[in-house]
Scaffold this motif. Structure first.
Motif, mmCIF file in Angstrom:
data_model
loop_
_atom_site.group_PDB
_atom_site.id
_atom_site.type_symbol
_atom_site.label_atom_id
_atom_site.label_comp_id
_atom_site.label_asym_id
_atom_site.label_seq_id
_atom_site.Cartn_x
_atom_site.Cartn_y
_atom_site.Cartn_z
ATOM 1 N N ASP A 1 -24.827 11.707 56.472
ATOM 2 C CA ASP A 1 -25.408 11.874 57.810
ATOM 3 C C ASP A 1 -24.548 12.736 58.722
ATOM 4 O O ASP A 1 -24.607 12.606 59.952
ATOM 5 C CB ASP A 1 -25.695 10.522 58.469
ATOM 6 C CG ASP A 1 -26.772 9.745 57.732
ATOM 7 O OD1 ASP A 1 -27.766 10.375 57.301
ATOM 8 O OD2 ASP A 1 -26.623 8.523 57.575
ATOM 9 N N GLN A 2 -23.768 13.629 58.136
ATOM 10 C CA GLN A 2 -23.011 14.598 58.915
ATOM 11 C C GLN A 2 -23.416 16.012 58.529
ATOM 12 O O GLN A 2 -23.983 16.242 57.458
ATOM 13 C CB GLN A 2 -21.499 14.424 58.693
ATOM 14 C CG GLN A 2 -20.918 13.192 59.364
ATOM 15 C CD GLN A 2 -19.400 13.173 59.299
ATOM 16 O OE1 GLN A 2 -18.786 13.664 58.343
ATOM 17 N NE2 GLN A 2 -18.776 12.613 60.325
ATOM 18 N N VAL A 3 -23.125 16.962 59.431
ATOM 19 C CA VAL A 3 -23.403 18.371 59.158
ATOM 20 C C VAL A 3 -22.199 19.212 59.560
ATOM 21 O O VAL A 3 -21.421 18.837 60.436
ATOM 22 C CB VAL A 3 -24.653 18.870 59.911
ATOM 23 C CG1 VAL A 3 -25.900 18.141 59.452
ATOM 24 C CG2 VAL A 3 -24.477 18.745 61.409
ATOM 25 N N LEU A 4 -22.064 20.343 58.895
ATOM 26 C CA LEU A 4 -21.087 21.355 59.281
ATOM 27 C C LEU A 4 -21.839 22.451 60.011
ATOM 28 O O LEU A 4 -22.830 22.980 59.499
ATOM 29 C CB LEU A 4 -20.392 21.929 58.042
ATOM 30 C CG LEU A 4 -19.500 23.158 58.265
ATOM 31 C CD1 LEU A 4 -18.289 22.819 59.113
ATOM 32 C CD2 LEU A 4 -19.056 23.747 56.916
ATOM 33 N N VAL A 5 -21.400 22.781 61.233
ATOM 34 C CA VAL A 5 -22.095 23.798 62.022
ATOM 35 C C VAL A 5 -21.145 24.920 62.405
ATOM 36 O O VAL A 5 -19.928 24.735 62.500
ATOM 37 C CB VAL A 5 -22.730 23.198 63.303
ATOM 38 C CG1 VAL A 5 -23.743 22.124 62.957
ATOM 39 C CG2 VAL A 5 -21.667 22.665 64.263
ATOM 40 N N LYS A 6 -21.726 26.098 62.640
ATOM 41 C CA LYS A 6 -20.998 27.267 63.135
ATOM 42 C C LYS A 6 -21.518 27.591 64.533
ATOM 43 O O LYS A 6 -22.716 27.765 64.738
ATOM 44 C CB LYS A 6 -21.224 28.464 62.213
ATOM 45 C CG LYS A 6 -20.567 29.770 62.695
ATOM 46 C CD LYS A 6 -20.846 30.910 61.728
ATOM 47 C CE LYS A 6 -20.327 32.249 62.244
ATOM 48 N NZ LYS A 6 -18.882 32.259 62.480
ATOM 49 N N ALA A 7 -20.618 27.648 65.501
ATOM 50 C CA ALA A 7 -21.016 27.936 66.876
ATOM 51 C C ALA A 7 -21.358 29.416 67.040
ATOM 52 O O ALA A 7 -20.626 30.287 66.565
ATOM 53 C CB ALA A 7 -19.891 27.554 67.834
ATOM 54 N N HIS A 8 -22.485 29.694 67.699
ATOM 55 C CA HIS A 8 -22.884 31.072 67.999
ATOM 56 C C HIS A 8 -22.776 31.384 69.490
ATOM 57 O O HIS A 8 -22.343 32.461 69.875
ATOM 58 C CB HIS A 8 -24.315 31.326 67.533
ATOM 59 C CG HIS A 8 -24.463 31.391 66.044
ATOM 60 N ND1 HIS A 8 -23.716 32.235 65.259
ATOM 61 C CD2 HIS A 8 -25.283 30.714 65.189
ATOM 62 C CE1 HIS A 8 -24.062 32.081 63.987
ATOM 63 N NE2 HIS A 8 -25.003 31.162 63.919
ATOM 64 N N TYR A 9 -23.201 30.419 70.323
ATOM 65 C CA TYR A 9 -23.159 30.590 71.773
ATOM 66 C C TYR A 9 -22.501 29.352 72.383
ATOM 67 O O TYR A 9 -22.870 28.227 72.036
ATOM 68 C CB TYR A 9 -24.566 30.733 72.362
ATOM 69 C CG TYR A 9 -25.340 31.925 71.875
ATOM 70 C CD1 TYR A 9 -25.166 33.177 72.461
ATOM 71 C CD2 TYR A 9 -26.257 31.804 70.837
ATOM 72 C CE1 TYR A 9 -25.890 34.280 72.022
ATOM 73 C CE2 TYR A 9 -26.989 32.894 70.394
ATOM 74 C CZ TYR A 9 -26.801 34.130 70.986
ATOM 75 O OH TYR A 9 -27.513 35.209 70.550
ATOM 76 N N ILE A 10 -21.570 29.553 73.302
ATOM 77 C CA ILE A 10 -20.858 28.442 73.937
ATOM 78 C C ILE A 10 -21.203 28.398 75.417
ATOM 79 O O ILE A 10 -21.196 29.419 76.113
ATOM 80 C CB ILE A 10 -19.334 28.583 73.760
ATOM 81 C CG1 ILE A 10 -18.968 28.578 72.273
ATOM 82 C CG2 ILE A 10 -18.599 27.454 74.478
ATOM 83 C CD1 ILE A 10 -17.480 28.813 72.008
#
Length: 351
Positions: free
Chosen positions: A42-51
Motif C-alpha cells: 500500500d505504498q508508492v514511489l513518486v517523482k515530483a514534477h511541480y512543487i
C-alpha cells in the motif's frame, strides 16, 4: 529507466528567526542525497514534477515556535522541507495507483518520495484545468479563498470586500469569488505594483491600490469611503492595522495570513486594536484543513470548476507563475514569495 534507490532532498538545517538564508555559514537549507526506503504494501514511489510554494511554509520552520501553537507539526531541524507536489507514480504496491498515474502528494523538497497510498489524491482530468491548478486555484489555495470568503467572512451581495495580497495565489481567487460567484457589490484589491493592480482589476476588482505608492493611505481611505463590511487579510502588519480603521460597525475580518511579519523577529504590533472593541469587529482566523476535515472540499472544487466553465472566474497562465527550476535551485524559487516575484500561484517546475 531503472527504479531509483536514492533521492536528492533539501533539508532544514538551521531554523530562521528572520529572512531565511540560502548562503553563508548557517544556511537555512542544505542539499543532501539520501537512500530511498523499500516499498511496503500500500505504498508508492513518486517523482515530483511541480512543487507548491506557499507563504505558510515559512511559519512551519520558524526558530522557537511552540509546536502546540501550530496547526501542523513544524518541520523538524534535519528533516526534509515540507511541500505539496504534483507527482507521477514510478512504482506501486497499491491497488489504487499504477505506474504513470498523476497524484497530489506531500513529497517535500525531494525528487522522489515513498508515500502511503492513502495520503495521495488523484489528479482529475478536467477540460481547461492544468495539473498545476491543483496546487493553486483548484487546490488548497482556491479552497482557502472559497471558505475564507464565503464561510468565514460570510460575504454577500450587500457587502464591500477589501482584499490584501490581491495579486497573490489566494487573494486573486478571493477577488473573483467575491465579485463573480457571490456577487459582492464592490471589491477593492491591494497589490505591490501598478501592473499587478491592472491584472487584479481584470479579474473583477472594482479598483486595486498599489500599496507601495506614497499616496496609498489616502487612496485606501478614498476607496473605502463609508467604510466596509468585509476585509480578507493575507498580510497582517501595518495594512491590517490601517484596515481596522476602515471597517463598518460589526465588520468581519477573515484572517488568512500575515506575510508582513513572517521574516522578522520584531513583528509589527497593532495600534488600532481599540477599533475592534468600539466597532464590535469580528476577526476570525482560519485554516483550510479544518474545512477539508469536514469532507466538503470536492463540493467546493466542483462549484469553482462550474464557475470557470460559466466564465465567472478566470484560471489560466496569468493566474500562476510557473518557474522552471533545477532541483539545486528549489529554495531560490521559493524565496520569490517574499520578493513579490509572482503573480497568482507560484509553482516550481522541476527540470
Amino acid at each position: 529507466m531503472s527504479t531509483p534507490t536514492q533521492t536528492k532532498q533539501w533539508i532544514l538545517s538551521n531554523k530562521p528567526t528572520d529572512l531565511p538564508q540560502l548562503f553563508g555559514p548557517s544556511p537555512t537549507f542544505t542539499l543532501e542525497t539520501n537512500a530511498l526506503p523499500a516499498l511496503k504494501p500500500d505504498q508508492v514511489l513518486v517523482k515530483a514534477h511541480y512543487i507548491s510554494n506557499d507563504p505558510a511554509q515559512r511559519g512551519w520552520i520558524t526558530k522557537g515556535v511552540d509546536p502546540a501553537r501550530l496547526y501542523v507539526p513544524p518541520v523538524p531541524q534535519g528533516g526534509v522541507m515540507r511541500a505539496r507536489s504534483v507527482a507521477e507514480v514510478i512504482q506501486s504496491k497499491s491497488e489504487k495507483y499504477k505506474k504513470g498515474d498523476k497524484v497530489i502528494a506531500t513529497t517535500g523538497w525531494a525528487e522522489y518520495a515513498v508515500l502511503n497510498a492513502k495520503d495521495l489524491q488523484p489528479v482529475q482530468q478536467i477540460e481547461g484545468v492544468s495539473e498545476t491548478h491543483y496546487l493553486g486555484a483548484f487546490g488548497l489555495t482556491g479552497l482557502t479563498a472559497y471558505y475564507g470568503t464565503k464561510v468565514v467572512a460570510r460575504a454577500g451581495p450587500q457587502d464591500t470586500v477589501v482584499v490584501s495580497g490581491a495579486a497573490g495565489a489566494t487573494g486573486s481567487m478571493v477577488v473573483q469569488i467575491a465579485k463573480k460567484m457571490l456577487g459582492c457589490k464592490r471589491v477593492v484589491g491591494m497589490a505591490g505594483s501598478d501592473k499587478k493592480c491592472r491584472w487584479v482589476e481584470s479579474l473583477g476588482a472594482d479598483v486595486c491600490l498599489n500599496y507601495k505608492r506614497e499616496s496609498f493611505r489616502k487612496d485606501l481611505i478614498e476607496a473605502t469611503d463609508g467604510f466596509v463590511e468585509v476585509y480578507f487579510d493575507n498580510v497582517g502588519g501595518e495594512i491590517l492595522d490601517l484596515m481596522l480603521t476602515r471597517m463598518k460597525k460589526e465588520g468581519r475580518v477573515a484572517a488568512c495570513g500575515a506575510v508582513a511579519n513572517y521574516n522578522t523577529s520584531s513583528p509589527t504590533g497593532l495600534r488600532n486594536w481599540f477599533e475592534v472593541i468600539t466597532n464590535r469587529l469580528e476577526i476570525k482566523g482560519f485554516i483550510v484543513m479544518d474545512f477539508m476535515a469536514q469532507g466538503k472540499a470536492p463540493e467546493a472544487v466542483w462549484e469553482m470548476v462550474k464557475a470557470l466553465k460559466e466564465g465567472k472566474i478566470k484560471v489560466g497562465d496569468e493566474s500562476e507563475t510557473v518557474v522552471e527550476t533545477k532541483f539545486e535551485d528549489v529554495p531560490k524559487t521559493w524565496m520569490m514569495l517574499f520578493e513579490g516575484g509572482n503573480t497568482g500561484k507560484l509553482v516550481t517546475k522541476l527540470v
